[in-house]
Design a protein around this motif. Structure first.
Motif, mmCIF file in Angstrom:
data_model
loop_
_atom_site.group_PDB
_atom_site.id
_atom_site.type_symbol
_atom_site.label_atom_id
_atom_site.label_comp_id
_atom_site.label_asym_id
_atom_site.label_seq_id
_atom_site.Cartn_x
_atom_site.Cartn_y
_atom_site.Cartn_z
ATOM 1 N N VAL A 38 0.920 -1.129 -0.057
ATOM 2 C CA VAL A 38 -0.026 -0.039 -0.062
ATOM 3 C C VAL A 38 1.067 1.183 -0.049
ATOM 4 O O VAL A 38 1.665 1.252 0.975
ATOM 5 N N GLY A 42 -2.981 6.375 -1.881
ATOM 6 C CA GLY A 42 -3.949 5.409 -1.896
ATOM 7 C C GLY A 42 -3.421 4.115 -3.267
ATOM 8 O O GLY A 42 -4.295 3.291 -3.423
ATOM 9 N N VAL A 44 -2.442 0.653 -4.487
ATOM 10 C CA VAL A 44 -2.259 -0.775 -4.103
ATOM 11 C C VAL A 44 -1.669 -1.427 -5.067
ATOM 12 O O VAL A 44 -2.166 -1.536 -6.350
ATOM 13 N N ARG A 62 -7.661 -5.516 -2.803
ATOM 14 C CA ARG A 62 -7.455 -4.081 -3.014
ATOM 15 C C ARG A 62 -8.198 -3.129 -2.178
ATOM 16 O O ARG A 62 -7.634 -2.454 -1.444
ATOM 17 N N LEU A 66 -6.904 -1.106 1.245
ATOM 18 C CA LEU A 66 -7.165 0.533 1.326
ATOM 19 C C LEU A 66 -7.964 0.817 2.514
ATOM 20 O O LEU A 66 -7.521 2.052 3.097
#
Length: 79
Positions: A38, A42, A44, A62, A66
């Motif tokens: 991560v 934001g 990923v 994913r 987050l």
């Protein structure tokens, strides 16, 4: 901070399940071995041990990453 995923560790067959002191092991279940990172902003990345980007295939992972992991987090595991 720039964070780069390390190379995936590979499994190694052994003659005995006994482990040296200080070592740990886990059984190999069928599935995918992947690394997750991560990033700030934001982003990923979910990558196979061969380096293939698997993020678009596992959108639920994913989204969970987050929602639950801070930027700068990296995980290596089986899915």
């Amino acid at each position: 901070m720039t964070w780069i995923l390390p190379a995936a560790m590979l499994t190694q067959a052994v003659d005995s399940p006994a482990l040296p002191a200080g070592w740990a092991a886990e059984p190999k279940w069928d599935g995918y071995r992947a690394q997750l990172a991560v990033y700030e902003g934001g982003r990923v990345l979910l990558r196979s041990r061969q380096g293939t980007d698997m993020t678009a295939v596992f959108t639920e992972i994913r989204s969970a990453a987050l929602a639950q992991l801070p930027a700068g987090t990296g995980l290596d595991g089986l899915m």
